[in-house]
Design an enzyme around this catalytic site. Structure first.
Site, short mmCIF file in Angstrom:
data_model
loop_
_atom_site.label_atom_id
_atom_site.label_comp_id
_atom_site.label_asym_id
_atom_site.label_seq_id
_atom_site.Cartn_x
_atom_site.Cartn_y
_atom_site.Cartn_z
CB ALA B 74 -0.84 -0.09 1.21
N GLY B 76 0.33 3.63 -1.93
CA GLY B 76 -0.33 4.74 -1.91
C GLY B 76 0.19 5.77 -2.91
CB CYS B 134 -4.41 2.59 -7.52
SG CYS B 134 -2.99 2.32 -6.34
N GLY B 269 6.56 -7.40 -12.66
CA GLY B 269 6.48 -6.51 -11.56
C GLY B 269 7.26 -7.03 -10.30
CB THR B 270 6.21 -8.97 -7.26
OG1 THR B 270 5.27 -8.11 -7.08
CG2 THR B 270 6.68 -9.43 -6.07
C1 LIG Z 1 5.30 -1.68 -4.99
C2 LIG Z 1 4.41 -1.82 -5.97
C3 LIG Z 1 3.89 -0.44 -6.50
C4 LIG Z 1 3.02 -0.35 -7.44
N1 LIG Z 1 2.85 0.73 -8.10
C5 LIG Z 1 1.87 0.69 -9.25
C6 LIG Z 1 1.57 1.98 -9.72
O1 LIG Z 1 2.20 3.12 -9.47
N2 LIG Z 1 0.83 2.12 -10.89
C7 LIG Z 1 0.14 1.01 -11.41
O2 LIG Z 1 -0.65 1.35 -12.35
N3 LIG Z 1 0.26 -0.07 -10.75
C8 LIG Z 1 1.02 -0.19 -9.76
N4 LIG Z 1 1.55 -1.19 -9.15
C9 LIG Z 1 0.99 -2.71 -9.85
C10 LIG Z 1 1.80 -3.45 -10.54
O3 LIG Z 1 2.25 -2.53 -11.82
C11 LIG Z 1 1.41 -4.83 -11.37
O4 LIG Z 1 -0.03 -4.42 -11.90
C12 LIG Z 1 1.25 -5.57 -10.09
O5 LIG Z 1 2.10 -5.69 -9.23
C13 LIG Z 1 1.03 -7.19 -10.74
O6 LIG Z 1 2.23 -7.56 -11.40
P1 LIG Z 1 3.32 -8.73 -10.68
O7 LIG Z 1 2.39 -9.75 -9.77
O8 LIG Z 1 4.23 -8.95 -11.61
O9 LIG Z 1 3.85 -7.66 -9.49
C14 LIG Z 1 2.41 -1.56 -8.08
C15 LIG Z 1 2.73 -2.93 -7.63
C16 LIG Z 1 3.60 -2.93 -6.72
C17 LIG Z 1 4.18 -4.37 -6.10
#
Ligand SMILES: Cc1cc2nc3c(=O)[nH]c(=O)nc-3n(C[C@H](O)[C@H](O)[C@H](O)COP(=O)(O)O)c2cc1C
Ligand SMILES: Cc1cc2nc3c(=O)[nH]c(=O)nc-3n(C[C@H](O)[C@H](O)[C@H](O)COP(=O)(O)OP(=O)(O)OC[C@H]3O[C@@H](n4cnc5c(N)ncnc54)[C@H](O)[C@@H]3O)c2cc1C
Ligand code: FES
Lengths: 286, 307
Positions: B74, B76, B134, B269-270
């Protein structure tokens, strides 16, 4: 900073629940500065996914003659088993694979050469102070370590500090080793004796807060090394932030512990407004 | 081994990508954070941290917690704001050959429009990704992503504000994602990113407190991949515009699942946090997969699902 896909040279329990892990890291020593940290993960499957941050305790080199092998550069972490990730680390053996990203973050400012230095460590918080002590001694400063723990099991690596030339003073909450009481009591005494001293502290948040208060009231320069929950360690996820001085909702001053820290000048942090919002060990693990 | 290397190039909404692999917004900072570890020019595209009109402080800490095969966050949407982004971050992008996609959001409809207008004429930004998904901000964000009329409204507005390719990022936290997907397609989206994080919660059993200060957060990582593959599959069926698959991709095989059900590209992402070199490995391994399968072009894999 680089990613080392490497192996463990040794991993031993040095006090109940505290481990010392030596990891093969060619080329690491030349780039690592006191106070920096590494992100470590075992190369296993996925019982835990994210890397865990650990301070760099020391770097070293196994000499060439040893077992007919070429010289082997290593770095060491000291860690306390507090949860799943550190438990998994504690079960690894010599030869097991780990990945290590580092060195990361900004280390300590060594301050004025020749000036009195007081290092304050709470439990596992003594980790980044060893390399710091060596560097401060090398620049010609007098270095004293004030080491606090809940009980004697929390007092680590004292002989190592002493061998390097650091004077040590121990206090435990239960009086089982050294002086009975909080490390801040010892610090206050030393600060009154050496009012010009520069102070460096790492430990649980309640201790750091007390040290910060004390140093502020006695006008001593203080640097602290902080802990925060981290995912990336490089400033990309914004998971590890702390509040900088002057922070408010309107003028956000969030600082990444991983990139702007983990070492901060105490004056740069907003101590009033729950600076380190990371619960970390919540003061429990001290 | 074929004499020539197979092609990984794909096209999304007019954007030509040398390969289908890009970071997911918010997991790669503004790119500069990872520049010391990898060659940004090898990426298919670079996706920035979500931008808002004004700088945003983000949520109290702790902001992240690890859960089984996933993480909760989160943050934010802490970010430097669009002006500082344009001033401070785009100079790096000028030196890149990789196209940069700016992810952004607003708290209000007007703010979405204003950020889009600010990004409209910035040449370093090849495309935008509109975050209507988000889960970690109180206003805006998710409201626009869970309600088809609101989603269409914000997409229409942003569409008017800029000419660049417009990618819309959807939330999985809805009953039927295809309804939202069709609504944004009709409103003028050029592509869809699928999915953002799933709302989740984790409790510390000793203190009885939530593990993150915001109580709830977005779940990402391998734990969400099957959900993400399913939703990508459904959205691909529901719309004609290209879809970018996101969710728990850790390796080339994970990426291939999304491509096979029809995603034209993927975001990682992660996994970047766990292995900063992971996208390079995925790109190399995708190429190797084509070689092993005797294929010459990644487009032969895209949509090759056989039931
Ligand atoms: C720490 C963190 C910050 C994120 N910030 C954003 C963001 O600023 N804008 C957005 O569209 N998605 C954001 N996401 C979502 C990721 O872009 C992605 O959709 C999500 O993590 C799923 O992919 P993953 O399982 O490969 O991490 C964020 C995810 C994480 C873990
Ligand atoms: C810069 C830095 C240096 C550190 N140096 C050391 C060290 O030298 N020795 C040592 O023993 N510990 C150190 N820590 C704390 C150490 O990272 C945590 O104890 C460890 O991550 C706990 O992991 P776990 O899986 O065992 O615990 P769990 O509670 O199962 O971990 C769950 C999550 O919480 C995070 N977490 C839990 N406690 C902490 C904490 N206190 N600080 C940060 N994140 C936490 C973990 O990283 C993980 O993401 C340091 C932390 C930081 C930020
Ligand atoms: S740990 Fe990711 S920004 Fe500090």
């Amino acid at each position: 900073m680089k990613n080392y896909a490497t192996i463990i040279l040794s991993n031993q329990e040095i006090s109940p629940a505290y481990f010392r892990m030596r990891i093969l890291t060619p080329g690491f020593a030349a780039v690592a500065a006191p106070g920096q940290f590494v992100m470590v993960r075992p190369e296993l499957g996925l019982p835990t996914m994210l890397r865990r941050p650990f301070g760099i305790f020391r770097t070293g080199c196994l000499p060439a003659e040893c077992e007919g092998l070429p010289p082997r550069e290593y770095m060491e972490i000291l860690y306390k088993v507090v949860g799943e990730g550190t438990r998994i680390l504690s079960e690894l053996h010599q030869g097991d694979r780990v990945e290590l990203l580092g060195p990361l973050g900004n280390g300590f400012d060594l301050g004025a050469p020749g000036r009195e230095k007081l290092l304050v460590g709470g439990g596992i918080g003594l980790v980044p102070l060893f390399m710091l002590g060596e560097a401060l001694l090398a620049q010609g400063s007098r270095v004293r370590l004030l080491m606090g723990g809940r009980t004697r099991d929390d007092i680590l690596a004292l002989t190592e500090f002493e061998r390097s030339g650091v004077e040590t003073y121990v206090s435990t909450d239960d009086g089982s080793f050294g002086e009975a009481g909080l490390v801040t009591k010892v610090l206050e005494r030393k600060l009154r004796k050496y009012p010009d001293a520069e102070v460096y502290a790492c430990g649980p948040m309640p201790m750091l807060r007390a040290v910060a208060d004390l140093c502020a009231s006695l006008r001593a320069d203080l640097q602290v090394s902080l802990e925060a929950h981290m995912a990336c360690g490089v400033g990309a996820c914004l998971g590890c932030v702390v509040k900088g001085v002057g922070h408010s909702e309107a003028t956000p001053r969030y600082l990444c512990t991983c990139k702007a820290g983990p070492v901060f000048a105490a004056a740069a942090l907003d101590w009033e407004r729950a600076t380190v919002a990371s619960d970390g060990c919540g003061g429990e693990c001290k | 081994m074929p004499a020539t290397r197979p092609s990984l190039a794909v096209e999304i909404a007019g954007l030509k990508l040398q390969n289908p692999v890009m970071p997911a917004s918010g997991t790669f900072g503004y790119g500069e954070e990872y520049a010391p570890y990898l060659d940004l020019n090898r990426l298919g595209a670079l996706v920035t941290k979500g931008l808002s009109l004004n700088p945003k402080a983000g949520n109290p800490t702790p902001r992240i917690a690890e859960t089984t095969s996933g993480m909760l966050n989160a943050i934010g949407l802490q970010n430097v704001g669009v002006s500082e982004f344009i001033q401070g971050k785009t100079p790096l992008y000028r030196q890149l050959t990789t196209p940069v996609i700016a992810n952004f959001f607003g708290n209000t409809l007007e703010e979405y429009g204003e950020v889009a207008r600010r990004l409209a004429d910035i040449p370093e930004i090849a495309a935008v990704e509109l975050n209507i998904s988000c889960p970690n901000v109180k206003q805006g964000g998710i409201v626009f992503g869970t309600e088809p009329t609101a989603a269409a409204q914000v997409v229409t507005l942003v569409r008017k504000a800029l000419q660049k390719p417009l990618i819309v990022k959807l939330t999985p936290n809805v009953t039927d994602i295809t309804v939202i997907a069709r609504a944004v397609e009709e409103a003028g989206a050029d592509a869809i990113s699928c999915i953002n994080t799933l709302t989740g919660m984790a409790i510390d059993v000793k203190s009885r407190k939530a593990k993150i200060a915001n109580r709830t957060g977005g779940l990402s990582g391998p734990a969400i991949r099957p959900v993400a593959v399913r939703m990508t599959y459904q959205v691909v069926q529901a719309v004609k515009i290209p879809v970018i698959g996101i969710g728990g991709i850790m390796c080339a095989r994970d990426a291939l699942e999304f491509l096979i059900v029809g995603a034209r590209a993927v975001q990682v992402g992660t996994a970047n946090f766990i292995d900063p070199g992971v996208m390079m490995t995925i790109i190399d391994d995708l190429e190797q997969f084509l070689v092993d399968e005797g294929l010459t072009d990644i487009n032969q894999v895209i949509g090759s699902f056989t039931g």
